[in-house]
Scaffold this motif. Structure first.
Motif, short mmCIF file in Angstrom:
data_model
loop_
_atom_site.label_atom_id
_atom_site.label_comp_id
_atom_site.label_asym_id
_atom_site.label_seq_id
_atom_site.Cartn_x
_atom_site.Cartn_y
_atom_site.Cartn_z
N ILE A 10 48.07 69.56 18.14
CA ILE A 10 48.72 68.27 18.41
C ILE A 10 48.38 67.75 19.80
O ILE A 10 48.03 66.59 19.99
CB ILE A 10 50.25 68.40 18.28
CG1 ILE A 10 50.61 68.66 16.82
CG2 ILE A 10 50.95 67.14 18.75
CD1 ILE A 10 52.09 68.89 16.61
N TYR A 18 48.07 63.62 26.35
CA TYR A 18 49.22 64.53 26.31
C TYR A 18 49.94 64.55 27.65
O TYR A 18 51.15 64.41 27.72
CB TYR A 18 48.73 65.93 25.93
CG TYR A 18 49.74 67.01 26.14
CD1 TYR A 18 50.85 67.10 25.31
CD2 TYR A 18 49.59 67.95 27.15
CE1 TYR A 18 51.79 68.10 25.48
CE2 TYR A 18 50.52 68.94 27.33
CZ TYR A 18 51.62 69.02 26.49
OH TYR A 18 52.54 70.00 26.66
N ARG A 227 55.93 62.14 15.16
CA ARG A 227 55.25 62.19 16.46
C ARG A 227 56.24 62.19 17.62
O ARG A 227 56.03 62.85 18.63
CB ARG A 227 54.30 60.99 16.59
CG ARG A 227 53.55 60.95 17.91
CD ARG A 227 52.51 59.86 17.94
NE ARG A 227 51.48 60.09 16.94
CZ ARG A 227 50.43 59.27 16.74
NH1 ARG A 227 50.32 58.17 17.47
NH2 ARG A 227 49.53 59.55 15.82
N ARG A 228 57.34 61.48 17.44
CA ARG A 228 58.35 61.43 18.50
C ARG A 228 58.97 62.82 18.71
O ARG A 228 59.23 63.22 19.85
CB ARG A 228 59.44 60.43 18.12
CG ARG A 228 60.24 59.91 19.30
CD ARG A 228 61.15 58.79 18.86
NE ARG A 228 61.67 58.07 20.00
CZ ARG A 228 62.57 57.10 19.92
NH1 ARG A 228 63.02 56.73 18.73
NH2 ARG A 228 63.01 56.48 21.00
N SER A 230 57.41 65.61 18.11
CA SER A 230 56.35 66.40 18.74
C SER A 230 56.29 66.13 20.24
O SER A 230 56.07 67.05 21.04
CB SER A 230 55.00 66.06 18.11
OG SER A 230 55.00 66.32 16.72
N THR A 231 56.51 64.89 20.63
CA THR A 231 56.47 64.54 22.05
C THR A 231 57.62 65.20 22.80
O THR A 231 57.43 65.73 23.90
CB THR A 231 56.54 63.01 22.22
OG1 THR A 231 55.48 62.41 21.48
CG2 THR A 231 56.42 62.63 23.69
#
Length: 240
Positions: A10, A18, A227-228, A230-231
């Motif tokens: 990711i 990142y 994705r949020r 994951s962030t």
């Protein structure tokens, strides 16, 4: 796939993006994660405006009537009564509303008319009135079991608790989400975002352990988080 490899896939495939994404997360206060429109609160406010206009001349009489109905075991709370009170409610009415909810939910189902789902609407009321303690108490009341069994109700409650930095209470609510497995999922995507946001903001050894276990459990069963989420998890790993 191991947790390390998944994170690498990711984040490390684009290290500059990142790093930027993680650094942009450092704030000094809790910011709202979801706009009111995303939680349906704008629709609640439109209905609230309409009902308040309808009751403009007799809202106090209606409140008095509902107080009598709650205290008298012979009277029932009907769907329209509760619906109207939820949209008229001010902070001083929350005890009345929660008593109406309890009475409505414990009435025999054959005495209920219509199939209106109250859970999300009531949580929007609590959210609008910024009443996290009352919302949590109502949610955890055994007499209200099943009343809030909708994923959106959990999302709104978690968002309200997050906005008030009640992170430990969020863990309790999320555990209920996982126990219930509503819509046949143990890892509903929006509650996962909120609980990882709470772990990120807490930034303690306990929250780190909680987040890494949750993430590992999701990856092991093939869940692909938003994705949020994951962030936020990337931010947790970055801080530790």
């Amino acid at each position: 796939m191991s947790l390390y490899n998944y994170l690498s896939k990711i984040f490390l495939s684009n290290s500059s993006r990142y790093t930027f994404g993680i650094r942009s997360f450092h704030t000094t206060h809790v910011q709202q994660l979801y706009a009111p429109s995303a939680l349906g609160i704008d629709g609640y406010l439109q209905t609230r405006k309409r009902i308040r206009e309808q009751f403009a001349n007799f809202s106090d009489k209606f409140r008095t009537k509902m107080l009598d109905f709650v205290s008298d075991s012979k009277n029932m709370i009907f769907t329209e009564d509760l619906k109207n009170m939820v949209h008229l409610a001010e902070p001083t009415d929350l005890e009345l509303v929660t008593n109406m909810i309890k009475k409505f939910n414990t009435q025999k189902t054959e005495f209920r008319f219509g199939s209106f789902i109250f859970g999300p609407v009531i949580m929007r009321m609590f959210h609008f009135l910024d009443a996290p303690n009352e919302a949590l108490k109502c949610f955890e009341d055994p007499d209200n079991n099943g009343f809030f069994d909708q994923l959106v109700s959990y999302q709104i409650l978690l968002d309200l608790l997050y906005n008030n930095e009640m992170f430990d209470e969020m863990y309790r609510v999320f555990e209920k989400v996982q126990e219930k497995q509503l819509n046949m999922t143990k890892f509903p995507k929006y509650p996962v975002v909120l609980i990882l946001a709470a772990c990120y903001k807490q930034n303690t050894p306990k929250s780190f352990e909680y987040a890494t276990k949750l993430w590992s459990d999701m990856i092991n069963v093939g869940i692909v988080p938003l994705r949020r989420a994951s962030t936020f998890f990337g931010g947790i790993m970055y801080n530790n």
